[in-house]
Design a protein around this motif. Structure first.
Motif, PDB file in Angstrom:
ATOM      1  N   ARG A  10       0.654  -1.461  -0.187  1.00 10.92           N
ATOM      2  CA  ARG A  10       0.155   0.113  -0.099  1.00 10.92           C
ATOM      3  C   ARG A  10       0.943   1.460   0.142  1.00 10.92           C
TER       4      ARG A  10
ATOM      5  N   ALA B 214       1.265   3.431  -3.330  1.00  7.25           N
ATOM      6  CA  ALA B 214       1.049   5.041  -3.604  1.00  7.25           C
ATOM      7  C   ALA B 214       2.333   6.443  -3.190  1.00  7.25           C
TER       8      ALA B 214
ATOM      9  N   LEU C  54       2.288   6.365  -6.839  1.00  6.79           N
ATOM     10  CA  LEU C  54       1.402   7.363  -7.512  1.00  6.79           C
ATOM     11  C   LEU C  54       1.369   8.409  -7.530  1.00  6.79           C
TER      12      LEU C  54
ATOM     13  N   LEU D  79      -2.944   2.017 -13.104  1.00  8.20           N
ATOM     14  CA  LEU D  79      -2.202   1.456 -12.116  1.00  8.20           C
ATOM     15  C   LEU D  79      -2.303  -0.037 -12.520  1.00  8.20           C
TER      16      LEU D  79
ATOM     17  N   CYS E 218      -5.474  -4.288  -0.570  1.00  3.81           N
ATOM     18  CA  CYS E 218      -4.707  -2.731  -1.363  1.00  3.81           C
ATOM     19  C   CYS E 218      -5.028  -2.290  -2.390  1.00  3.81           C
TER      20      CYS E 218
ATOM     21  N   THR F  30      -8.524  -0.565  -1.934  1.00  2.00           N
ATOM     22  CA  THR F  30      -7.958   0.888  -1.837  1.00  2.00           C
ATOM     23  C   THR F  30      -7.687   1.549  -2.760  1.00  2.00           C
ATOM     24  N   PHE F  31      -7.553   1.129  -3.862  1.00  2.00           N
ATOM     25  CA  PHE F  31      -6.357   1.644  -5.022  1.00  2.00           C
ATOM     26  C   PHE F  31      -7.496   1.410  -5.838  1.00  2.00           C
TER      27      PHE F  31
ATOM     28  N   ARG G  91      -9.358   4.632  -4.326  1.00  2.00           N
ATOM     29  CA  ARG G  91      -8.663   6.442  -4.483  1.00  2.00           C
ATOM     30  C   ARG G  91      -7.911   6.585  -5.688  1.00  2.00           C
ATOM     31  N   ALA G  92      -7.141   5.568  -6.702  1.00  2.00           N
ATOM     32  CA  ALA G  92      -5.983   5.968  -7.483  1.00  2.00           C
ATOM     33  C   ALA G  92      -6.912   6.779  -8.568  1.00  2.00           C
TER      34      ALA G  92
ATOM     35  N   VAL H 104      -7.622   1.804 -12.825  1.00  2.00           N
ATOM     36  CA  VAL H 104      -7.025   0.702 -12.251  1.00  2.00           C
ATOM     37  C   VAL H 104      -7.740  -0.683 -13.096  1.00  2.00           C
TER      38      VAL H 104
END
Length: 289
Positions: free
Chosen positions: A239, A243, A246, A254, A272, A275-276, A279-280, A284
Motif C-alpha cells: 500500500r 501510493a 502513484l 495502475l 490494497c 483501496t486503490f 482512491r487512485a 485501475v
C-alpha cells in the motif's frame, strides 16, 4: 506452431455495463479500447426485475443513442438490456453474475466499469463480486486519465498473479512508459531470519528482471521497449510503496493482481487492491493469474 503476436493475443470482446441515464465514462473508455485494438464491444444494462418491457425498450433506445454520440467511428457494438434475474436479492452481485453469463457465451477480453464510489455502493459490490468470480481483467475507469495510456504503474508481488500483471501492463498499453514496482516486505515474503536483507533484495531484483524480460517477449512487438520501462524494489508495504509511486509518477493506468499469496499476505494485498480501486486518480486494471 505459429508464434502468437501481441495483436493475436489481444482478442475477444470488450464488455462494459452502464445505464444510459448514469455515468458513461466506462462506455467512453471501452469504446476507445475497442477502437485502438480493433475489437468488438458489448454494452449491457441490467435493470430492476420489475422493469416493464416498454421501459426496457426505451432504455435500449437511449443506450444506443448515447453510444452513437460517444463511441469512436468504426467500433462494432452490440447491446443487451435485461432485467435483473429474480434469484438475486443484491443488485450488485446479480449484475456481476449476469455479466459473467455473457462472458460464458462470448469470448470476453476485458470488463470495463466505472470506478465505484462509497463503501457499500452498487458499483463497489459489483466490482468486488466480479473480481471474486472471474479471471477476466477488470478495468475501473477514472474520467481524468489519458488514453492511449502514456504512463503505466504495475505492482508486482511475485505471487500467482505476477506474470499476468506484467503481461497486461505491456499488452494493453504498448506505447506507454512502464514502471514496475515491488514492495520488499519480509513479513509478506516470509523471509527466514537467517537470510540477510541484502540477499533477499538481490533475489527480488533478479526475479523482477527475469519476469519482465520473459513477459516482454510475448507482449511487446516493437524494438526499444527496454528503454521505456523501469523496475523498483523498495522497502515497505504494498500500500505504501504503490501510493508513493502513484504520487510521484501520476500514471494513467495502475495494474494490480487480484490475489496475492495465501493467508496473511493475501489479506493485505486484497485490501490494497480495494483501496486503490476507490482512491487512485487513474484507471485501475485488476488481473488474475
Amino acid at each position: 506452431m505459429n508464434k502468437q503476436t501481441p495483436d493475436s493475443r489481444r482478442s475477444g470482446t470488450i464488455l462494459t455495463a452502464v445505464r444510459p441515464e448514469g455515468d458513461l465514462t466506462a462506455l467512453e473508455r471501452a469504446g476507445q479500447i475497442a477502437k485502438a485494438f480493433s475489437l468488438p464491444l458489448r454494452i449491457e444494462t441490467i435493470m430492476d426485475e420489475e422493469t416493464t418491457k416498454a421501459v426496457l425498450a426505451a432504455a435500449e433506445d437511449a443506450l444506443r443513442k448515447a453510444a452513437g454520440e460517444i463511441l469512436p467511428d468504426g467500433v462494432e457494438a452490440s447491446f443487451g438490456v435485461r432485467r435483473l434475474a429474480p434469484q438475486f436479492s443484491d443488485e450488485g452481485f446479480g449484475t456481476a453474475a449476469m455479466l459473467l453469463d455473457t462472458a460464458r457465451v462470448q469470448d470476453i477480453a476485458m470488463v470495463v466499469l466505472n470506478k465505484p464510489t462509497g463503501k457499500k455502493s452498487f458499483g463497489k459490490t459489483m466490482v468486488e463480486k466480479l473480481l471474486r468470480l472471474t479471471r477476466l481483467p477488470v478495468l475501473t475507469v477514472d474520467g481524468d486519465s489519458r488514453f492511449p495510456y502514456e504512463g503505466v504503474l504495475a505492482g508486482v508481488d511475485f505471487g500467482n498473479c505476477a506474470a499476468a500483471v506484467v503481461d497486461s501492463a505491456l499488452l494493453w498499453a504498448p506505447g506507454a512508459n512502464w514502471s514496475f514496482v515491488h514492495a520488499y516486505d519480509p513479513v509478506l515474503r516470509r523471509v527466514q531470519a537467517d537470510i540477510a536483507r541484502a540477499e533477499g533484495l538481490q533475489l527480488a531484483e533478479e526475479e523482477m528482471s527475469n519476469l519482465i524480460e520473459r513477459q516482454a517477449m510475448l507482449s511487446v512487438a516493437q524494438e526499444g521497449y527496454v528503454d521505456r520501462f523501469s523496475a523498483h524494489i523498495e522497502d515497505g508495504t504494498p500500500r505504501d510503496v504503490i501510493a508513493r509511486h502513484l504520487e510521484d509518477e501520476t500514471p494513467d493506468l495502475l495494474v494490480l493482481g487480484g490475489h496475492g499469496r495465501s493467508g496473511f499476505a493475501s489479506a493485505i494485498l486484497g485490501s490494497c487492491v480495494s483501496t486503490f480501486i476507490e482512491r487512485a486518480a487513474c484507471d485501475v486494471m485488476i488481473v488474475r493469474g
